[in-house]
Scaffold this motif. Structure first.
Motif, PDB file in Angstrom:
ATOM      1  N   THR A  75      48.013  38.824  37.033  1.00 11.59           N
ATOM      2  CA  THR A  75      47.512  38.711  38.402  1.00 11.59           C
ATOM      3  C   THR A  75      45.991  38.805  38.396  1.00 11.59           C
ATOM      4  OG1 THR A  75      49.518  39.745  39.226  1.00 11.59           O
ATOM      5  CG2 THR A  75      47.650  39.670  40.737  1.00 11.59           C
ATOM      6  N   GLN A  76      45.477  39.730  37.613  1.00 11.20           N
ATOM      7  CA  GLN A  76      44.015  39.894  37.500  1.00 11.20           C
ATOM      8  C   GLN A  76      43.388  38.619  36.957  1.00 11.20           C
ATOM      9  OE1 GLN A  76      42.418  42.572  38.703  1.00 11.20           O
ATOM     10  NE2 GLN A  76      40.487  41.558  38.251  1.00 11.20           N
ATOM     11  N   ASN A  77      44.027  38.030  35.927  1.00 11.48           N
ATOM     12  CA  ASN A  77      43.511  36.768  35.365  1.00 11.48           C
ATOM     13  C   ASN A  77      43.500  35.682  36.432  1.00 11.48           C
ATOM     14  OD1 ASN A  77      42.981  37.745  32.836  1.00 11.48           O
ATOM     15  ND2 ASN A  77      44.922  37.070  31.947  1.00 11.48           N
ATOM     16  N   LYS A  78      44.597  35.608  37.232  1.00 14.29           N
ATOM     17  CA  LYS A  78      44.682  34.586  38.277  1.00 14.29           C
ATOM     18  C   LYS A  78      43.584  34.807  39.313  1.00 14.29           C
ATOM     19  CE  LYS A  78      49.604  33.598  37.991  1.00 14.29           C
ATOM     20  NZ  LYS A  78      50.877  33.755  38.655  1.00 14.29           N
ATOM     21  N   ILE A  79      43.362  36.094  39.650  1.00 18.47           N
ATOM     22  CA  ILE A  79      42.340  36.402  40.660  1.00 18.47           C
ATOM     23  C   ILE A  79      40.984  36.009  40.121  1.00 18.47           C
ATOM     24  CG2 ILE A  79      41.124  38.314  41.830  1.00 18.47           C
ATOM     25  CD1 ILE A  79      43.874  39.707  42.065  1.00 18.47           C
ATOM     26  N   GLU A  80      40.700  36.363  38.864  1.00 14.48           N
ATOM     27  CA  GLU A  80      39.419  36.017  38.276  1.00 14.48           C
ATOM     28  C   GLU A  80      39.231  34.512  38.198  1.00 14.48           C
ATOM     29  OE1 GLU A  80      39.205  38.129  34.498  1.00 14.48           O
ATOM     30  OE2 GLU A  80      39.043  40.066  35.520  1.00 14.48           O
ATOM     31  N   LYS A  81      40.302  33.801  37.819  1.00  8.82           N
ATOM     32  CA  LYS A  81      40.233  32.359  37.710  1.00  8.82           C
ATOM     33  C   LYS A  81      39.981  31.748  39.089  1.00  8.82           C
ATOM     34  CE  LYS A  81      42.820  28.769  35.360  1.00  8.82           C
ATOM     35  NZ  LYS A  81      44.078  28.400  34.786  1.00  8.82           N
ATOM     36  N   ALA A  82      40.681  32.272  40.089  1.00  6.77           N
ATOM     37  CA  ALA A  82      40.508  31.777  41.458  1.00  6.77           C
ATOM     38  C   ALA A  82      39.101  32.059  41.951  1.00  6.77           C
ATOM     39  CB  ALA A  82      41.542  32.398  42.378  1.00  6.77           C
ATOM     40  N   GLU A  83      38.589  33.236  41.644  1.00  6.71           N
ATOM     41  CA  GLU A  83      37.227  33.592  42.046  1.00  6.71           C
ATOM     42  C   GLU A  83      36.221  32.657  41.388  1.00  6.71           C
ATOM     43  OE1 GLU A  83      36.826  37.772  41.073  1.00  6.71           O
ATOM     44  OE2 GLU A  83      37.627  38.380  43.014  1.00  6.71           O
TER      45      GLU A  83
END
Length: 140
Positions: A127-135
């Motif tokens: 989830t953190q990776n997805k958030i970072e990628k989205a950011e």
């Protein structure tokens, strides 16, 4: 006169000797009659010895019976202690088996919780990776 007097004295002496002999005979007869019969004395001794022997035999028999009762009591007490020991050992074995099972279940539960935490951490990381990628995508 002297010979007549002598004859009277001798007659008196003979009479006294006869009386003494008769008295001695009477005394001996009385002793013989009052003395116990040797056969009866021997029989009485045998009976007394027999009674004493029987009393000793009964006392020995009573001692043996008491000893047997004591042995039986000691055996039963020992048997009870043995049964108690066997029961106590079985109870201890059951406690140890229950403890081992509880430890096994605790290890399984700990492993399960560790897996759940690991999965949670992996999901959090994803989830953190997805958030970072989205950011990064939003920032770009």
């Amino acid at each position: 006169a002297d010979s007549k007097l002598m004859a009277e004295v001798e007659a008196e002496d003979e009479r006294r000797v006869e009386e003494a002999i008769e008295a001695e005979k009477a005394r001996l007869q009385y002793e013989a009659m009052s003395a116990p019969d040797p056969f009866a004395v021997r029989k009485a001794d045998e009976l007394r010895i027999s009674e004493e022997t029987r009393k000793l035999e009964l006392m020995e028999e009573q001692r043996l019976v008491q000893e047997a009762l004591n042995n039986e009591t000691n055996f039963r007490e020992g048997q009870g202690l043995l049964e108690h020991s066997v029961i106590e050992a079985e109870r201890q074995r059951q406690i140890e088996a229950t403890l081992e099972e509880a430890q096994r279940l605790a290890r399984i539960e700990t492993a399960r919780e560790a897996r759940v935490l690991e999965e949670q951490e992996m999901r959090n990381a994803m989830t953190q990776n997805k958030i970072e990628k989205a950011e990064k995508e939003l920032a770009a």
